[in-house]
Design an enzyme around this catalytic site. Structure first.
Site, PDB file in Angstrom:
ATOM      1  N   ASP A  11      -4.871  -0.658  -6.000  1.00 34.95           N
ATOM      2  CA  ASP A  11      -4.256  -0.236  -4.755  1.00 34.95           C
ATOM      3  C   ASP A  11      -3.020  -1.124  -4.583  1.00 34.95           C
ATOM      4  O   ASP A  11      -2.934  -2.221  -5.155  1.00 34.95           O
ATOM      5  CB  ASP A  11      -5.218  -0.347  -3.566  1.00 34.95           C
ATOM      6  CG  ASP A  11      -4.760   0.554  -2.418  1.00 34.95           C
ATOM      7  OD1 ASP A  11      -3.588   0.984  -2.438  1.00 34.95           O
ATOM      8  OD2 ASP A  11      -5.562   0.827  -1.505  1.00 34.95           O
TER       9      ASP A  11
HETATM   10  C1  BGC Z   1      -3.311   2.920   0.191  1.00 38.72           C
HETATM   11  C2  BGC Z   1      -3.541   3.867  -0.965  1.00 38.72           C
HETATM   12  C3  BGC Z   1      -2.231   4.518  -1.342  1.00 38.72           C
HETATM   13  C4  BGC Z   1      -1.238   3.432  -1.710  1.00 38.72           C
HETATM   14  C5  BGC Z   1       0.114   3.952  -2.130  1.00 38.72           C
HETATM   15  C6  BGC Z   1      -2.178   1.950  -0.058  1.00 38.72           C
HETATM   16  O1  BGC Z   1      -1.795   1.341   1.133  1.00 38.72           O
HETATM   17  O2  BGC Z   1      -4.493   2.209   0.445  1.00 38.72           O
HETATM   18  O3  BGC Z   1      -4.498   4.833  -0.638  1.00 38.72           O
HETATM   19  O4  BGC Z   1      -2.411   5.423  -2.369  1.00 38.72           O
HETATM   20  O5  BGC Z   1      -1.048   2.605  -0.589  1.00 38.72           O
HETATM   21  O6  BGC Z   1       0.841   4.440  -1.071  1.00 38.72           O
END
Ligand code: BGC
Length: 715
Positions: free
Chosen positions: A235
């Site tokens: 993540d």
């Molecule tokens: C989120 C993810 C997301 C990623 C990219 C993170 O803050 O938890 O679910 O895919 O950002 O935007």
């Protein structure tokens, strides 16, 4: 397969260490580095579950602001799960995969499948259910649908990421059996049955280890046990240590910051390898997984010319999202048969409540998108009624003014401690409070007057993405903006008011006993308003079912009373497997609406339950009669109750379901097959699922608490 691995190794042998390092970390906010001299393109990714996110600058959280990134807005995952329709989950996946591909993305960061442990988790709308079996059944077709379009699905967030409070630092403490029976099955199914190409690690720690670099999760569970050979991405900002990241089953580190060289798997790793502290083999393993993904997506290799080009904003996509939305609407209560309304008879309709006119697609966090269009409930109602009825709107309550952004995206700061987003309360002066009260009273008065002079009153309230949002959990389940007061007054004035809740997670309903009719819609995509209106006016017979229990207050939830939730340091899952209805049904908790609940304009009768044990399988059959004058769809649910269960076991668990269409007056035979796994528990000593044996009650019903047929079997 052999050829594939030979090809991958050949390519790998031509790459320099620097080039390989470029492939395993973010070199832009949503991409890795290309190796042009070998024809290896960058791997591009995009959120998210409700559609392909707007285009961002490569090295800044600034949306580029062009007009070519409007897309189809899909129903959120909670809505998709509420259809209990595998085929529709597949269709939603196809739309997402094709649109991502057409927008030149390789990986779509979806679907989100974390288990809904508490109704307060800010991202629940992005997730499917409190029940692992329902998640397994819906995630597999969705993944397959996405990947049909030569786009990789990326199931997230692995694992046990069920709270947003301090999401990067909270240590989630969960026992092995609970992980295996509740929190892992969805991911395992995505890998083993869905053939998913990629997976995202979770921000949180699990039993002391950061999930994105956890050896027990990624190396052992995912790669060794489930034989996953696809790509694992962190993540954004979920990696905290170079050595751990290098040694774990993680392949690509992404972050929210722009200093790409400083990522753990960038320069810091390069230096350690050059200094001989870490082996280059660790990098090779990651690059192999990435190249394998690229081959599967036809980004490289012989099949490159055959890669599908995708499509976006097509009429077919809009039709598909409408079909999903239609089956996601849940009729919670229809005591006086006020619904369906008759479009030929209503003449003066009062539509009250801010969510009637609200647009939701542009909020929620990384799931935000630029929808090509979004039909609000108000527009949906007007579309159905046309010019022969007068439809008037009054908000009924005051919505806070939308804060003007400074042009940057929330995501740049979202990984900081105590991030509080848009929900910060402003302190008001006495004069401001007086004015606000005046405005509130005037707003309510306007709504009540409108209601009194109308023949039909529809209230559309609920939540929005200030509450259903990434990075923050809700404090309670209360409706915001004084909606409870408005509803109490409205229901007193017009008891037949049709109450619609439009939200991403359950709310307290102190007015429920006064309301004869309640309809629920999750954020249902660009055609959400159309689908809702079609249900209200009987053009569509509702068939959505709750994929989560609607409790009365968050205080009833075992995550809060037995375990801990929303704490900054630890989330202790002491309630174990007693999540959702497993707890409420066992404890006979009084809830508003139980798991699996959802009414229809048809009436179904269940009969002739037959069980047959064939080897390790149990075949189940029963007949469902549509005992009404309207064609309709019913989701037949099969629960298994262990009669000889030890103390502390859930009273019953969903094991199978089938959604069927039955014409008015007709009957349909429905069959199911249960396997050994459906009669097993995870045994922590054997580290495997084992059958306990004994008598099991097979229950067939229309919800977890409306069981019509039961029959015992020895297993
Ligand atoms: C989120 C993810 C997301 C990623 C990219 C993170 O803050 O938890 O679910 O895919 O950002 O935007």
């Amino acid at each position: 397969m052999q050829n594939t691995e030979i090809y991958i190794n050949e390519l790998l042998s031509q790459l320099t260490l620097e080039e390989k390092i470029g492939m395993i970390h973010g070199a832009g906010l949503f991409r890795t580095e290309a190796v042009e001299r070998l024809g290896i393109p960058p791997l591009t990714m995009s959120d998210g579950p409700m559609g392909v996110r707007a285009e961002f600058a490569d090295n800044e959280w600034r949306s580029v602001g062009t007009t070519d990134d409007f897309v189809s807005y899909l129903p959120c995952n909670s809505a998709i799960a509420s259809t209990w329709n595998r085929e529709l989950a597949g269709k939603a996946g196809e739309v997402l995969g094709e649109e991502a591909r057409a927008r030149s993305k390789d990986v779509i960061l979806a679907p989100g499948i974390n288990i809904k442990r508490s109704p307060l988790c800010g991202r629940n709308f992005e997730y499917m259910s409190e029940d692992p079996r329902l998640v397994e059944e819906m995630v597999v077709p969705m993944v397959k649908g996405i990947q049909k379009g030569d786009t990789a699905a990326c199931v997230k967030h692995f694992a046990a990421n069920s709270q947003e409070t301090e999401r990067l630092w909270v240590d989630t403490i969960v026992d092995e059996q609970t992980l295996e029976e509740i929190y892992f099955p969805g991911f395992q199914a995505a890998v083993e049955k869905g053939g998913i190409f990629s997976l995202m690690g979770a921000y949180n720690l699990l039993n002391g280890e950061h999930c994105c670099t956890s050896k027990s999760l990624l190396n052992k569970k995912l790669r060794e046990e489930w034989k996953f050979d696809g790509m694992v991405v962190s993540d954004w900002g979920g990696v905290h240590d170079t050595v751990k990241a290098a040694e774990s089953g993680l392949d690509i580190e992404m972050d929210v910051t722009y200093e790409f060289d400083k990522h753990n798997l960038a320069k810091p790793l390069l230096e350690k390898i050059k200094a001989g502290e870490l082996s280059e083999d660790l990098v090779d393993e990651k690059v192999r997984n990435i190249l394998r993904l690229m081959l599967r997506l036809k980004m490289i290799g012989e099949q490159k010319e055959e890669r599908k080009r995708g499509s976006y904003n097509t009429k077919e996509h809009q039709q598909a999202v409408l079909e999903v939305a239609r089956e996601s609407v849940i009729l919670l209560k229809n005591e006086k048969q006020i619904l369906p309304l008759n479009a030929d008879k209503v003449k003066k309709v009062a539509v009250i409540g801010g969510n009637a006119a609200a647009i939701h697609s542009n909020g929620g966090g990384s799931a935000e998108i630029k929808a090509l269009y979004e039909i609000s409930p108000l527009m949906g109602i007007k579309k159905i009624l046309g010019g022969n009825a007068k439809v008037s709107y009054a908000p009924g309550y005051v919505l806070p003014e939308k804060k003007q952004g400074d042009g940057t995206n929330w995501q740049a700061e979202s990984t900081q401690h105590d991030w509080s987003g848009e929900r910060k309360e402003k302190t008001l002066s006495a004069e401001e409070i007086r004015k606000a009260e005046e405005k509130k009273a005037a707003c309510l008065k306007e709504a009540l007057e409108l209601a009194k002079e109308s023949d039909t009153v529809i209230f559309v309230g609920g939540l929005n993405h200030v509450y259903d949002v990434e990075g923050q959990d809700r404090a309670d389940m209360k409706l915001p903006y004084g909606q409870d007061e408005v509803l109490a007054a409205l229901l007193k004035e017009v008891p037949d008011t049709v109450v619609v809740m439009f939200a991403g997670s359950p709310v307290e309903m102190p007015w429920l006993s006064e309301a004869a009719t309640v309809v629920w819609s999750y954020y249902a995509g660009m055609e959400g308003g159309t689908a809702l209106a079609e249900v209200l006016f009987g053009k569509v017979n509702p068939s959505g079912k709750l994929a989560e229990t609607f409790i009365k207050t968050a205080g009833q939830c075992p995550a809060h009373t037995i375990g801990t939730f929303g704490k900054k340091d630890k989330a202790e899952y002491k309630e174990g497997r007693m999540v959702g209805y497993r707890y409420y049904d066992t404890e006979e908790t009084e809830v508003h609406f139980c798991f699996g609940h959802g009414l229809s304009y048809s009436h179904f009768v269940y009969k002739d339950l037959q069980l047959q044990k064939e080897g390790e399988e149990v075949e189940i059959s029963l007949t469902v009669k549509n005992d009404s004058t309207v064609d309709g769809k019913e989701t037949v649910q099969i629960y298994v109750a262990e009669k000889d269960a030890k103390e502390g076991e859930p009273s019953h668990q969903l094991k199978a379901f089938e959604k069927i269409f039955v014409k008015a007056g007709e009957e349909k035979l429905v069959t199911f097959v249960l396997t050994k796994r459906d009669f097993s528990h995870y045994d922590v000593e054997k580290h495997a699922f084992v059958v306990c044996g004994g008598t099991y009650e097979i229950q067939a019903g229309t919800s977890s608490r409306d069981i019509f047929l039961r029959e015992n079997i020895r297993y």
